[in-house]
Design a protein around this motif. Structure first.
Motif, PDB file in Angstrom:
ATOM      1  N   LEU A  91       0.821  -1.208   0.000  1.00 55.71           N
ATOM      2  CA  LEU A  91       0.000   0.000   0.000  1.00 55.71           C
ATOM      3  C   LEU A  91       0.856   1.259   0.000  1.00 55.71           C
ATOM      4  O   LEU A  91       0.495   2.278  -0.568  1.00 55.71           O
ATOM      5  CB  LEU A  91      -0.916   0.016   1.232  1.00 55.71           C
ATOM      6  N   ARG A  92       2.030   1.133   0.645  1.00 61.04           N
ATOM      7  CA  ARG A  92       2.888   2.302   0.780  1.00 61.04           C
ATOM      8  C   ARG A  92       3.446   2.712  -0.576  1.00 61.04           C
ATOM      9  O   ARG A  92       3.758   3.867  -0.818  1.00 61.04           O
ATOM     10  CB  ARG A  92       4.019   1.980   1.747  1.00 61.04           C
ATOM     11  N   TYR A  93       3.634   1.706  -1.489  1.00 61.89           N
ATOM     12  CA  TYR A  93       4.270   2.020  -2.772  1.00 61.89           C
ATOM     13  C   TYR A  93       3.363   2.881  -3.630  1.00 61.89           C
ATOM     14  O   TYR A  93       2.279   2.493  -4.014  1.00 61.89           O
ATOM     15  CB  TYR A  93       4.629   0.734  -3.519  1.00 61.89           C
ATOM     16  N   ARG A  94       3.798   4.071  -3.898  1.00 59.60           N
ATOM     17  CA  ARG A  94       3.070   4.966  -4.796  1.00 59.60           C
ATOM     18  C   ARG A  94       3.977   5.214  -5.989  1.00 59.60           C
ATOM     19  O   ARG A  94       4.992   5.880  -5.840  1.00 59.60           O
ATOM     20  CB  ARG A  94       2.819   6.310  -4.117  1.00 59.60           C
ATOM     21  N   PRO A  95       3.626   4.642  -7.132  1.00 58.69           N
ATOM     22  CA  PRO A  95       4.512   4.849  -8.277  1.00 58.69           C
ATOM     23  C   PRO A  95       4.572   6.327  -8.655  1.00 58.69           C
ATOM     24  O   PRO A  95       3.601   7.054  -8.470  1.00 58.69           O
ATOM     25  CB  PRO A  95       3.855   4.023  -9.378  1.00 58.69           C
ATOM     26  N   THR A  96       5.714   6.723  -9.173  1.00 57.13           N
ATOM     27  CA  THR A  96       5.858   8.092  -9.657  1.00 57.13           C
ATOM     28  C   THR A  96       4.987   8.237 -10.898  1.00 57.13           C
ATOM     29  O   THR A  96       4.999   7.360 -11.771  1.00 57.13           O
ATOM     30  CB  THR A  96       7.324   8.339 -10.067  1.00 57.13           C
ATOM     31  N   ILE A  97       4.218   9.320 -10.985  1.00 59.55           N
ATOM     32  CA  ILE A  97       3.440   9.520 -12.209  1.00 59.55           C
ATOM     33  C   ILE A  97       3.842  10.806 -12.911  1.00 59.55           C
ATOM     34  O   ILE A  97       3.346  11.117 -13.980  1.00 59.55           O
ATOM     35  CB  ILE A  97       1.914   9.518 -11.936  1.00 59.55           C
ATOM     36  N   GLU A  98       4.796  11.475 -12.335  1.00 60.80           N
ATOM     37  CA  GLU A  98       5.218  12.745 -12.918  1.00 60.80           C
ATOM     38  C   GLU A  98       6.665  13.002 -12.508  1.00 60.80           C
ATOM     39  O   GLU A  98       7.034  12.757 -11.365  1.00 60.80           O
ATOM     40  CB  GLU A  98       4.315  13.848 -12.366  1.00 60.80           C
ATOM     41  N   LEU A  99       7.446  13.503 -13.439  1.00 57.34           N
ATOM     42  CA  LEU A  99       8.836  13.827 -13.112  1.00 57.34           C
ATOM     43  C   LEU A  99       8.896  15.276 -12.627  1.00 57.34           C
ATOM     44  O   LEU A  99       8.057  16.094 -13.006  1.00 57.34           O
ATOM     45  CB  LEU A  99       9.721  13.656 -14.344  1.00 57.34           C
ATOM     46  N   PRO A 100       9.901  15.588 -11.819  1.00 55.39           N
ATOM     47  CA  PRO A 100      10.026  16.976 -11.370  1.00 55.39           C
ATOM     48  C   PRO A 100      10.112  17.927 -12.564  1.00 55.39           C
ATOM     49  O   PRO A 100      10.657  17.569 -13.611  1.00 55.39           O
ATOM     50  CB  PRO A 100      11.341  16.985 -10.588  1.00 55.39           C
ATOM     51  N   ARG A 101       9.571  19.118 -12.383  1.00 57.06           N
ATOM     52  CA  ARG A 101       9.504  20.103 -13.450  1.00 57.06           C
ATOM     53  C   ARG A 101      10.840  20.360 -14.145  1.00 57.06           C
ATOM     54  O   ARG A 101      10.904  20.545 -15.359  1.00 57.06           O
ATOM     55  CB  ARG A 101       9.018  21.438 -12.889  1.00 57.06           C
ATOM     56  N   GLU A 102      11.904  20.366 -13.348  1.00 58.11           N
ATOM     57  CA  GLU A 102      13.201  20.770 -13.890  1.00 58.11           C
ATOM     58  C   GLU A 102      13.906  19.630 -14.635  1.00 58.11           C
ATOM     59  O   GLU A 102      14.995  19.820 -15.162  1.00 58.11           O
ATOM     60  CB  GLU A 102      14.093  21.348 -12.778  1.00 58.11           C
ATOM     61  N   THR A 103      13.279  18.430 -14.686  1.00 56.77           N
ATOM     62  CA  THR A 103      13.926  17.298 -15.357  1.00 56.77           C
ATOM     63  C   THR A 103      14.212  17.640 -16.824  1.00 56.77           C
ATOM     64  O   THR A 103      13.330  18.117 -17.534  1.00 56.77           O
ATOM     65  CB  THR A 103      13.032  16.053 -15.307  1.00 56.77           C
ATOM     66  N   ALA A 104      15.444  17.399 -17.251  1.00 57.81           N
ATOM     67  CA  ALA A 104      15.811  17.656 -18.648  1.00 57.81           C
ATOM     68  C   ALA A 104      16.988  16.780 -19.022  1.00 57.81           C
ATOM     69  O   ALA A 104      17.705  16.295 -18.159  1.00 57.81           O
ATOM     70  CB  ALA A 104      16.169  19.127 -18.832  1.00 57.81           C
ATOM     71  N   GLY A 105      17.146  16.560 -20.316  1.00 58.67           N
ATOM     72  CA  GLY A 105      18.300  15.803 -20.804  1.00 58.67           C
ATOM     73  C   GLY A 105      18.229  14.313 -20.505  1.00 58.67           C
ATOM     74  O   GLY A 105      19.221  13.603 -20.587  1.00 58.67           O
ATOM     75  N   HIS A 106      17.048  13.821 -20.163  1.00 60.88           N
ATOM     76  CA  HIS A 106      16.917  12.410 -19.813  1.00 60.88           C
ATOM     77  C   HIS A 106      16.499  11.582 -21.028  1.00 60.88           C
ATOM     78  O   HIS A 106      15.906  12.094 -21.969  1.00 60.88           O
ATOM     79  CB  HIS A 106      15.904  12.231 -18.681  1.00 60.88           C
ATOM     80  N   VAL A 107      16.811  10.293 -20.965  1.00 65.66           N
ATOM     81  CA  VAL A 107      16.384   9.360 -22.007  1.00 65.66           C
ATOM     82  C   VAL A 107      15.139   8.650 -21.485  1.00 65.66           C
ATOM     83  O   VAL A 107      15.145   8.146 -20.370  1.00 65.66           O
ATOM     84  CB  VAL A 107      17.498   8.338 -22.310  1.00 65.66           C
ATOM     85  N   LEU A 108      14.064   8.638 -22.283  1.00 68.41           N
ATOM     86  CA  LEU A 108      12.834   7.959 -21.867  1.00 68.41           C
ATOM     87  C   LEU A 108      12.768   6.602 -22.546  1.00 68.41           C
ATOM     88  O   LEU A 108      12.906   6.509 -23.774  1.00 68.41           O
ATOM     89  CB  LEU A 108      11.622   8.800 -22.267  1.00 68.41           C
TER      90      LEU A 108
END
Ligand code: ADP
Ligand code: ZN
Length: 565
Positions: free
Chosen positions: A117-134
């Motif tokens: 129950l504790r596990y809450r998947p991330t559904i959004e990356l922080p606003r400042e995220t950049a330069g990442h490979v999806l």
């Protein structure tokens, strides 16, 4: 089944593992208690009532009384006996029916439910995220890519619509994950796609099309898509992918070029302007069995031998390196020089024949490639390939004792082992090497960890699907001027590091320090590159270097000679 195993694995870690130990101790205590009661039962029965029971009967009695089942088939008839039975019943209720379930719930069930129950998947990356490979779609290829990205310190995020997969990747493998449907515009917005460095689309072909269209509606971030059917490549490109990688076709072609024993099969690997890098089997050339100095490849064709592959080992040759019949030469030179070599090696030997074991997508692509050359081949598969109406394989299990023999394997000069099962591939390699020591065997590894076993079984060349795919993707992501040569070897271009200007090649110590060798020097301001320059050549400012080395050696070079800002 896999997820049950994953859930069970939870109990073998950390706190849960500690609790498991307590559970075992408690069970041991219960067993001890039952045994003590059983012995006491026998003693009391014999001495109070003169009845003799076996130990098994005693255990049976203790268990039925402790669990309050009390069938009443064995009972005491004395007061002491009644008191003893009452004590056993009460202790059974306390230790077996109260403490045990309570312990199970509080030590195992409750923490497990809480964990879920504790596990809450991330559904959004922080606003400042950049330069990442999806990365969309996780399999052996993208897993290998992830390891390479980690090694190169390139940030990445895996996207999955599956909650338990997200949990597994994040909690067990420490991989950054976002949970969500890959075609939901809101999810894509939360992935900061517009600021991403690259998108890797590794879903099914239709899903990739869908993903590309959804992405293109939002931004221009480059997309590299792996397609499973080459024919779908055009659609995926139309949908917006910048790079389409028909991996099965590439692998099939790759296996085919390495399996043929014909000399005149130069396989072009890469080119830098007029400089071409090609691979050619020694077998079938007049150089077989000679040293590099004796063969006079340079004098006769103008081509330079810049590398040798032997049973998966890449070496930079010296004058007295032996050109073994089973080796592959990596050559550098112009198109004309390669043509000269093809003339020198002459017509194809008529007796060339390649066996392809496994007619899946990769085996089929290999066959198509050989067909075009043309090189005669025989396909063996136990099943029909519904996607192919071009080839007629021999049907049968290749591991069967007579199947290959009846198909005429002893006439084969080359063998491509490409089933989807690595154990089968290892078995087939070993068996063929045993019966035909001189056949050229090229094998496919579905999982990286089986590459050494395939070489040990006697393969001349092993191609790992995951490594090839990951290498291609990494090169695309890093938009390098290096192309995928083969497992672990790259040809790449760099400007001459300023501090080496004025030194000779020997003094620059590039090879001893980095392991990379200079394939060619491009003169400052353009012009014909000098292929394999002698060690006394002076390096001049503004020159371009074309180097060959493994990815690690390339990285070593980059660390030693960082690119000028
Ligand atoms: P890919 O498309 O990646 O090449 P596939 O799973 O489609 O992979 O292809 C593997 C092929 O190998 C299948 O067609 C399968 O029938 C065949 N195959 C697997 N094991 C054997 C075997 N023992 N003998 C013959 N063919 C086999
Ligand atoms: Zn086919």
């Amino acid at each position: 089944m896999k997820s049950i195993a994953a859930e069970l694995a939870y109990f073998l870690r950390g706190r849960a593992k500690q609790n498991l130990k307590y559970l075992f101790l408690y069970c041991a205590f219960l067993v001890g208690m039952i045994l003590v009661y059983a012995v006491l039962f026998r003693y009391l029965m014999l001495h109070l009532e003169g009845r003799d029971f076996s130990l098994i009967a005693g255990i049976y009695w203790a268990i039925t009384v402790m669990t309050t089942l009390g069938f009443g088939d064995i009972t005491f008839h004395t007061d002491t006996g009644y008191i003893f039975a009452a004590v056993v019943t009460v202790s059974g209720v306390v230790f077996l029916l109260i403490i045990l379930p309570f312990g199970l719930i509080s030590l195992f069930l409750a923490p497990w439910i809480e964990h879920r129950l504790r596990y809450r998947p991330t559904i959004e990356l922080p606003r400042e995220t950049a330069g990442h490979v999806l990365i969309f779609g996780i399999d052996a290829v993208t897993r290998t890519l992830i390891r390479r990205l980690q090694a190169s310190h390139i940030p990445f995020v895996v996207v999955t619509p599956d909650n338990s997969e997200a949990l597994r990747l994040e909690e067990e493998e420490g991989i950054r994950v976002v949970w969500g449907s890959p075609t939901d515009p809101q999810v894509l917005g939360g992935l900061r796609v517009a600021a991403a460095r690259y998108v890797i689309a590794n879903l099914s072909d239709p899903e990739n099309v869908n993903l590309c269209l959804s992405l293109r509606a939002q931004c221009d971030t480059p997309i590299a898509a792996l397609v499973s059917e080459a024919a779908h490549g055009e659609l995926v490109r139309l949908a917006g992918a910048n790079q389409v990688i028909p991996l099965h076709k590439i692998l099939g072609r790759y296996l085919a070029t390495h399996a043929t024993t014909q000399g005149a099969m130069a396989h072009l690997l890469d080119s830098f302007g007029s400089l071409q890098i090609a691979e050619i089997p020694v077998h079938g050339t007049p150089f077989s069995g000679q040293t590099l100095a004796e063969a006079q490849v340079r004098q006769r064709t103008g081509l330079a031998v810049i590398g040798l592959w032997e049973r998966g080992l890449f070496t930079t040759p010296t004058a007295d390196s032996l050109l073994d019949d089973e080796a592959l030469m990596v050559l550098a030179g112009t198109r004309e020089q390669l043509d000269a070599l093809e003339k020198l090696t002459g017509e194809q030997p008529a007796d060339d024949l390649v066996f392809i074991l496994g007619h899946g997508r990769i085996g089929c692509a290999a066959a198509t490639f050989l067909d075009r050359k043309p090189v005669p081949f025989i396909l063996v598969d136990r099943e029909e390939n519904p996607a192919c109406d071009e080839h007629v394989p021999i049907y049968g299990d290749a591991t069967g004792r007579l199947v290959l023999k009846q198909a005429g394997i002893e006439r084969a000069r080359g063998l491509i082992v490409t089933t989807n099962d690595d154990s089968t591939n290892i078995f087939l390699t070993l068996a063929s090497r045993h019966t035909q020591p001189h056949i050229r065997i090229v094998a496919r590894a579905n999982h990286d960890e089986n590459v050494p076993q395939l070489y040990a079984a006697g393969a001349d060349f092993v191609v790992s699907n995951a490594s090839v795919g990951a290498n291609i993707l990494l090169n695309i992501i890093e938009s390098k001027a290096s192309a995928f040569l083969t497992e672990g070897i790259n040809v790449f271009r760099r400007s001459l590091p300023a501090r080496l200007a004025g030194q000779t090649i020997a003094a620059s110590q590039i090879r001893p320090k980095t392991g990379c060798s200079i394939v060619a020097l491009e003169p400052p301001g353009g012009g014909e590159p000098a292929v394999v320059p002698p060690p006394e050549t002076v390096l001049a400012e503004g020159m371009g270097l074309i180097l060959i080395g493994s990815p690690e050696q390339e990285e070593h070079f980059s660390r030693l000679f960082p690119k000028a800002k």
